[in-house]
Scaffold this active site. Structure first.
Site, PDB file in Angstrom:
ATOM      1  N   ALA A  89      30.099   6.058  -5.996  1.00 48.17           N
ATOM      2  CA  ALA A  89      31.296   6.902  -5.966  1.00 48.17           C
ATOM      3  C   ALA A  89      30.912   8.348  -6.232  1.00 48.17           C
ATOM      4  CB  ALA A  89      32.315   6.426  -7.005  1.00 48.17           C
ATOM      5  N   ASP A  90      31.764   9.233  -5.773  1.00 47.69           N
ATOM      6  CA  ASP A  90      31.584  10.658  -6.053  1.00 47.69           C
ATOM      7  C   ASP A  90      32.960  11.275  -6.254  1.00 47.69           C
ATOM      8  OD1 ASP A  90      29.431  12.892  -6.041  1.00 47.69           O
ATOM      9  OD2 ASP A  90      31.111  13.731  -4.911  1.00 47.69           O
TER      10      ASP A  90
END
Length: 204
Positions: free
Chosen positions: A75-76
């Site tokens: 994830a970012d």
């Protein structure tokens, strides 16, 4: 173990984020954490949604290549104000400037979530967006919060989960967990849509 999220293969979290690890622990999902060697550099002109989508995929792929039998989650998260991405502050002065900019206004938090199963050559990526409104903050309040050290490792210079957050977060429109760094409902829906065969509960 979470009865709705029982995977038939190992889950690898390609992230150093203690907040993402804590969220997976909270929903009682077994996982192993890995550090992704991915380059996180992007052109400054990339839009926030595309930035998190690209980086989440980029983080997941090298970890998945090393463990093709596992499902890799990456994830970012970025904070954006008036379309401009605000990353983690460089230092205390930068954190104070970010908070002065965000206080008494609305901004958006974007998180890209990417799931990769190299063994079946599948990738699914989704983006969640949450609007956050911070109330007015005095300079003294900003300085005290930054002095705690908490803002320095967080996009936008603040943490929604911090014990001081109830004093300055005025309103959230959308997924709270997205602001923490991992939109759990979006993650689950993406799993069910693209990896239902790996969810043991889905075939029960």
């Amino acid at each position: 173990m979470n009865p709705l999220l029982q995977l038939s293969c190992p889950l690898l979290l390609a992230s150093q984020s203690p907040r993402r690890r804590a969220l997976l622990d909270r929903i009682d999902v077994p996982f192993e954490a890995r550090v992704s060697p991915a380059d996180e550099t992007l052109a400054p002109s990339v839009a926030p949604a595309e930035a998190v989508r690209t980086l989440a995929r980029r983080k997941a792929r090298p970890v998945a290549a090393d463990r093709p039998s596992a499902l890799v989650l990456a994830a970012d998260t970025v904070v954006a104000h008036d379309g401009e991405i605000l990353n983690k502050p460089e230092d205390s002065s930068h954190a104070r400037a970010m908070l002065r900019r965000l206080q008494d206004t609305s901004h958006a938090v974007y998180t890209g979530v990417s799931l990769v199963h190299a063994g079946s050559d599948r990738t699914a990526t989704a983006v969640e967006t949450t609007a956050v409104v911070l109330g007015p903050l005095s300079d003294a309040e900003i300085r005290a919060y930054v002095a705690s050290g908490s803002p320095l490792d967080k996009a936008g210079g603040y943490g929604i989960q911090d014990h001081t957050a109830p004093f300055f977060v005025e309103r959230i429109e959308g997924d709270y967990y997205n602001v923490v760094g991992l939109p759990l409902r979006r993650l689950y829906r993406t799993l069910r849509a693209s990896f239902a065969d790996l969810l043991e509960a889905s075939s029960a």
